[in-house]
Scaffold this active site. Sequence first.
Site, PDB file in Angstrom:
ATOM      1  N   PRO A 111       0.803  -1.210   0.000  1.00  0.00           N
ATOM      2  CA  PRO A 111       0.000   0.000   0.000  1.00  0.00           C
ATOM      3  C   PRO A 111       0.844   1.273   0.000  1.00  0.00           C
ATOM      4  O   PRO A 111       1.907   1.325   0.635  1.00  0.00           O
ATOM      5  CB  PRO A 111      -0.791  -0.092   1.307  1.00  0.00           C
ATOM      6  N   CYS A 154       1.531  29.950 -15.111  1.00  0.00           N
ATOM      7  CA  CYS A 154       0.916  30.489 -16.314  1.00  0.00           C
ATOM      8  C   CYS A 154       0.375  29.377 -17.188  1.00  0.00           C
ATOM      9  O   CYS A 154       0.939  29.026 -18.234  1.00  0.00           O
ATOM     10  CB  CYS A 154       1.893  31.396 -17.046  1.00  0.00           C
TER      11      CYS A 154
HETATM   12  C1  LIG Z   1       1.659   2.444  -7.063  1.00  0.00           C
HETATM   13  C2  LIG Z   1       1.706   1.053  -6.702  1.00  0.00           C
HETATM   14  C3  LIG Z   1       1.228   0.612  -5.474  1.00  0.00           C
HETATM   15  C4  LIG Z   1       0.593   1.529  -4.459  1.00  0.00           C
HETATM   16  O1  LIG Z   1      -0.720   1.863  -4.798  1.00  0.00           O
HETATM   17  P1  LIG Z   1      -1.633   2.711  -3.801  1.00  0.00           P
HETATM   18  O2  LIG Z   1      -2.902   2.918  -4.524  1.00  0.00           O
HETATM   19  O3  LIG Z   1      -0.931   3.984  -3.511  1.00  0.00           O
HETATM   20  O4  LIG Z   1      -1.797   1.943  -2.563  1.00  0.00           O
HETATM   21  C5  LIG Z   1       1.353  -0.728  -5.190  1.00  0.00           C
HETATM   22  N1  LIG Z   1       1.913  -1.582  -6.064  1.00  0.00           N
HETATM   23  C6  LIG Z   1       2.382  -1.197  -7.258  1.00  0.00           C
HETATM   24  C7  LIG Z   1       2.988  -2.192  -8.158  1.00  0.00           C
HETATM   25  C8  LIG Z   1       2.291   0.125  -7.622  1.00  0.00           C
HETATM   26  O5  LIG Z   1       2.750   0.504  -8.818  1.00  0.00           O
END
Ligand SMILES: *Cc1c(COP(=O)(O)O)cnc(C)c1O
Length: 401
Positions: free
Chosen positions: A260, A328
């Site tokens: 996460p 801008c």
């Molecule tokens: C960006 C990403 C996440 C995190 O996603 P969230 O929506 O911020 O929790 C997890 N795994 C991968 C592979 C990602 O690219």
Amino acid sequence: MDNTTLLQIAKEYGSPVYVYDADKITAQYKRLTKAFKNVNSLRLNYAVKALSNISVLKLFNSLGSGLDTVSIQEVQLGLKAGFKPEDIIFTPNGVSLEEIENVAKLGVQINIDNLSILEQFGTKHPKIPVCIRINPHVMAGGNTNISVGHIDSKFGISIHQIPLLLRIVENTGMNINGIHMHTGSDILDIDVFLYASEILFETAKNFPNLDFIDFGSGFKVPYKAGDIETNIEELGKKLSKRFNEFSKEYGKELTLAFEPGKFLVSEAGVFLAKVNVVKQTTSTVFAQVDSGFNHLIRPMLYGSQHDIVNISNPTGRERFYSVVGYICETDTFANNRRINEINEGDILCFKNAGAYCFTMASNYNSRYRPAEVLIYKGKSHLIRKRETFEDIIHNQVEIAI
Ligand SMILES: *Cc1c(COP(=O)(O)O)cnc(C)c1O
């Protein structure tokens, strides 16, 4: 992070400034851990791209988190923050074989999401354990900008290609130790997520040497009043039960992993900007702040709605404003928003500014990227200085003209 503290920070460190609350990050981390307490082996790998400041990474290290990284630079940041290579997973999309090899050399777990690189990597390095990213083709949420599991997505290896995937694994003799999915940024319907998980379990049966199954992320947090958030506790209960059953069926205790970003840091951050001008046109009252999409691009990029509070006048009469920036180009943060009366010089506080805000900031209009402050153990700490003209110019090369 009460108004007085935030106003004090804006005064001390100047504006615009990002402020993060370590206690909130810690609370979210613990909430997620608790939701999955019935799983014997749980791994949370914080997604660095959401907020990559080294002090924030150190905080995650102190919590016992791992890291999810998408570039070798993020890996290097993680190592510098004190993470061990084995606590980092590399989940890139569309990067070169060379970059993947360089990350593998560091001892970091790699995750491959296309068959071409998988075959090349497996041929050259059959002994290095590899995780594979599957696309279960499940739509999470309705917005194609943020759901990555659908049929036209550039992410992951399609479940329809499993036969070819298995042939590559067999022919190269490579070792698949994990399987992974990351379906998008909005798990609103837990049943949809559980359905995608079943596809992952089904896929997992093809690989006898797994150590972990990684369910990616997509936990939704509320941005504005009335937003639904992922019911983590319910997801934890249901998925844990299913995961434990599967582990038994599989015949080995597997690790359940998540990665996460937003869930852990979004609500822990705010962005403070000062109102330079209040400008009334025939139809609109604009509040123009000392920032723009160069510092916070999500409203312009995704149509995200960040709550905006006038912390200088929190009890003032409410009026309707369009909050815009100073660059801008059209850089609208919010249209027709009800905010306590705004005067020039007031500090506006943008909520949910912990994830994908600073990390997406740029120098557009040759502006400095903002400072970052972390409130840790009751004290505010500057964790990134505001840029200076030196930063704008230092990689530029003046030729004789
Ligand atoms: C960006 C990403 C996440 C995190 O996603 P969230 O929506 O911020 O929790 C997890 N795994 C991968 C592979 C990602 O690219």
